[in-house]
Design a protein around this motif. Structure first.
Motif, mmCIF file in Angstrom:
data_model
loop_
_atom_site.group_PDB
_atom_site.id
_atom_site.type_symbol
_atom_site.label_atom_id
_atom_site.label_comp_id
_atom_site.label_asym_id
_atom_site.label_seq_id
_atom_site.Cartn_x
_atom_site.Cartn_y
_atom_site.Cartn_z
ATOM 1 N N LEU A 1 -24.427 -29.976 76.233
ATOM 2 C CA LEU A 1 -25.038 -31.205 75.722
ATOM 3 C C LEU A 1 -26.298 -30.876 74.919
ATOM 4 O O LEU A 1 -26.558 -31.477 73.867
ATOM 5 N N VAL A 2 -27.076 -29.916 75.399
ATOM 6 C CA VAL A 2 -28.279 -29.497 74.671
ATOM 7 C C VAL A 2 -27.894 -28.831 73.357
ATOM 8 O O VAL A 2 -28.555 -29.056 72.320
ATOM 9 N N ASP A 3 -26.835 -28.032 73.363
ATOM 10 C CA ASP A 3 -26.355 -27.424 72.115
ATOM 11 C C ASP A 3 -26.043 -28.506 71.082
ATOM 12 O O ASP A 3 -26.425 -28.400 69.914
ATOM 13 N N GLU A 4 -25.348 -29.530 71.521
ATOM 14 C CA GLU A 4 -24.995 -30.632 70.618
ATOM 15 C C GLU A 4 -26.247 -31.338 70.104
ATOM 16 O O GLU A 4 -26.352 -31.667 68.920
ATOM 17 N N PHE A 5 -27.195 -31.538 70.989
ATOM 18 C CA PHE A 5 -28.445 -32.225 70.626
ATOM 19 C C PHE A 5 -29.227 -31.442 69.573
ATOM 20 O O PHE A 5 -29.664 -31.992 68.556
ATOM 21 N N LEU A 6 -29.380 -30.137 69.782
ATOM 22 C CA LEU A 6 -30.169 -29.320 68.856
ATOM 23 C C LEU A 6 -29.404 -28.997 67.577
ATOM 24 O O LEU A 6 -30.016 -28.817 66.511
ATOM 25 N N ASP A 7 -28.089 -28.938 67.655
ATOM 26 C CA ASP A 7 -27.293 -28.669 66.454
ATOM 27 C C ASP A 7 -27.324 -29.830 65.474
ATOM 28 O O ASP A 7 -26.989 -29.661 64.299
ATOM 29 N N ALA A 8 -27.721 -31.015 65.951
ATOM 30 C CA ALA A 8 -27.786 -32.170 65.053
ATOM 31 C C ALA A 8 -28.796 -31.942 63.948
ATOM 32 O O ALA A 8 -28.704 -32.523 62.862
ATOM 33 N N ALA A 9 -29.803 -31.098 64.233
ATOM 34 C CA ALA A 9 -30.806 -30.697 63.231
ATOM 35 C C ALA A 9 -31.476 -31.894 62.567
ATOM 36 O O ALA A 9 -31.760 -31.885 61.379
ATOM 37 N N GLU A 10 -31.707 -32.932 63.338
ATOM 38 C CA GLU A 10 -32.412 -34.083 62.791
ATOM 39 C C GLU A 10 -33.911 -33.805 62.799
ATOM 40 O O GLU A 10 -34.475 -33.320 63.784
ATOM 41 N N GLU A 11 -34.565 -34.146 61.704
ATOM 42 C CA GLU A 11 -35.969 -33.801 61.545
ATOM 43 C C GLU A 11 -36.884 -34.551 62.508
ATOM 44 O O GLU A 11 -37.973 -34.085 62.814
ATOM 45 N N ASN A 12 -36.457 -35.714 62.947
ATOM 46 C CA ASN A 12 -37.366 -36.542 63.746
ATOM 47 C C ASN A 12 -37.138 -36.428 65.249
ATOM 48 O O ASN A 12 -37.630 -37.256 66.007
ATOM 49 N N LEU A 13 -36.411 -35.427 65.715
ATOM 50 C CA LEU A 13 -36.175 -35.310 67.147
ATOM 51 C C LEU A 13 -37.484 -35.088 67.899
ATOM 52 O O LEU A 13 -37.692 -35.642 68.977
ATOM 53 N N CYS A 14 -38.370 -34.272 67.356
ATOM 54 C CA CYS A 14 -39.628 -33.962 68.036
ATOM 55 C C CYS A 14 -40.634 -35.103 67.951
ATOM 56 O O CYS A 14 -41.534 -35.192 68.792
ATOM 57 N N THR A 15 -40.504 -35.940 66.954
ATOM 58 C CA THR A 15 -41.457 -37.036 66.783
ATOM 59 C C THR A 15 -40.912 -38.376 67.265
ATOM 60 O O THR A 15 -41.660 -39.350 67.324
ATOM 61 N N HIS A 16 -39.638 -38.414 67.629
ATOM 62 C CA HIS A 16 -39.027 -39.683 68.052
ATOM 63 C C HIS A 16 -39.641 -40.152 69.373
ATOM 64 O O HIS A 16 -39.949 -39.356 70.259
ATOM 65 N N SER A 17 -39.806 -41.456 69.505
ATOM 66 C CA SER A 17 -40.483 -42.032 70.671
ATOM 67 C C SER A 17 -39.825 -41.656 71.985
ATOM 68 O O SER A 17 -40.507 -41.534 73.015
ATOM 69 N N PHE A 18 -38.507 -41.496 72.010
ATOM 70 C CA PHE A 18 -37.806 -41.182 73.255
ATOM 71 C C PHE A 18 -37.227 -39.769 73.253
ATOM 72 O O PHE A 18 -37.246 -39.087 74.282
ATOM 73 N N ALA A 19 -36.726 -39.316 72.115
ATOM 74 C CA ALA A 19 -36.109 -37.988 72.057
ATOM 75 C C ALA A 19 -37.112 -36.882 72.354
ATOM 76 O O ALA A 19 -36.735 -35.820 72.867
ATOM 77 N N HIS A 20 -38.400 -37.114 72.080
ATOM 78 C CA HIS A 20 -39.375 -36.044 72.339
ATOM 79 C C HIS A 20 -39.503 -35.752 73.840
ATOM 80 O O HIS A 20 -39.876 -34.645 74.229
#
Length: 380
Positions: free
Chosen positions: A242-261
């Motif tokens: 599941l983490v592989d899938e999450f990080l492979d998405a390569a979305e720029e706002n994952l670290c800044t997103h209100s919940f995804a961070h």
């Protein structure tokens, strides 16, 4: 607008008007009887007038304040409040009474023919603690329905916390409903208990059912909590995928997103080294932005603790020199990163402090800089 007959309703400019037999009339932005009568206009028929005297309301009626009215109509914010209140009322009416067990809808009662059909939730809770085996038996077939209820979900959580024989079967009643459950304001707590109180083997179905929805879950207000619990209690196997899938998405706002961070933080704290290296790479891609952002600045602090030495040294080399620390201290969230760096033994704190002293006036001119000076002991 023509004058309506007695008992007739007319709509003008999204306002609704009625006249009663005694000559009074009502105005409302909704096509339902309002609570405030108005006098009939003798010349123009109907015209909006300011209500005089106290307004009588019922428990289900919300009268907007004058500040909520815009040219005789409800403001957008007031209309949203009314919609939310009415939706909550409909939800309460649709739910059974919280002190009673759900009524039977088939020939057999919800707990089987041998169980009483008018047990209250309080009685079920007492039975659960007095005789866990019998209490769990009473809950069979009801877990998914109870989990979605604000009161029922607490009962299911208590059953899972007991860890008695049969709780695994209760948890497995959520199979096929996991994605909906993790996004439910009530059921998500039950899924968290499944992950935190059952064995990895018994709770693995949660991670399996979230496959294909990793980013969606991480960005959801409630589902991100389950992602974090999976990393804390069963971070290998399907959770790792599941983490592989999450990080492979390569979305720029994952670290800044209100919940995804929050999920990124859990990966840094509990994840595999290869995942931590990917996160460090994401942070380094736009380091200044991440170091000064409300959500991702906290991740920089976590990366300085949990990433490998190579990645930590790279972060320090780019943020730990005197001018970078001063620039960070001038920003609202970067000041926390600067404070953390000054406490790191690998940063030349004496050199940085002397540089900060030379620009102390600039820092004192901003609220964030002044707070930073107090935090590092340069001001009282």
């Amino acid at each position: 607008m023509s004058t309506p007959e007695t008992g007739e309703m007319q709509e003008v400019n999204q306002m609704y008007y009625w006249i009663s037999k005694d000559g009074t009339w009502w105005a409302s932005p909704y096509p339902s009887y309002p609570s405030q009568p108005q006098e009939k206009d003798s010349v123009e028929g109907f015209a909006p007038k300011t209500a005089q005297g106290p307004v009588e309301t019922s428990d289900r009626t919300e009268v907007p304040e004058e500040s909520d009215m815009v040219e005789g109509r409800l403001s957008a914010s007031a209309a949203r409040r009314l919609r939310r209140k009415r939706a909550a009322e409909r939800s309460r009416e649709a739910r059974p009474e919280t002190d009673t067990v759900y009524k039977e809808t088939h020939n057999e009662g919800p707990f089987g023919a041998s169980n009483s059909r008018d047990l209250t939730l309080d009685e079920l809770r007492d039975e659960l603690h007095r005789n866990p085996v019998q209490g769990i038996q009473c809950l069979r077939g009801q877990v998914w329905r109870l989990s979605r209820d604000a009161v029922g979900c607490r009962l299911v959580q208590e059953a899972l916390e007991l860890g008695s024989k049969g709780v695994v079967d209760l948890a497995h009643e959520l199979q096929g409903h996991v994605l909906e459950a993790v996004m439910c304001p009530n059921a998500n707590y039950v899924v968290q208990k499944v992950v935190s109180h059952l064995s990895v083997a018994a709770s693995s179905f949660v991670a399996w059912e979230l496959q294909g929805n990793a980013v969606r879950a991480a960005k959801h207000r409630f589902a991100c909590r389950i992602f974090c619990r999976l990393l804390e209690f069963c971070g290998t196997g399907p959770t790792s995928q599941l983490v592989d899938e999450f990080l492979d998405a390569a979305e720029e706002n994952l670290c800044t997103h209100s919940f995804a961070h929050h999920v990124v933080q859990s990966i840094l704290e509990h994840g595999e080294e290869r995942h931590k290296r990917l996160i460090a790479k994401m942070l380094m891609a736009d380091l200044w932005k991440h170091a000064t952002h409300k959500n991702s600045s906290y991740l920089i602090e976590k990366a300085l603790c949990y990433c490998d030495d190579e990645d930590q040294n790279s972060l320090i080399a780019n943020l730990g020199y005197p001018q970078a620390l001063l620039d960070l201290a001038m920003t609202q969230y970067g000041s926390f990163v600067a404070r953390a760096l000054l406490q790191d033994s690998r940063v030349n704190a004496d050199l940085a402090t002397r540089h900060i002293r030379r620009h102390q006036g600039d820092l004192e001119s901003t609220k964030h800089g002044h707070r930073f000076l107090i935090d590092i002991g340069l001001e009282q």
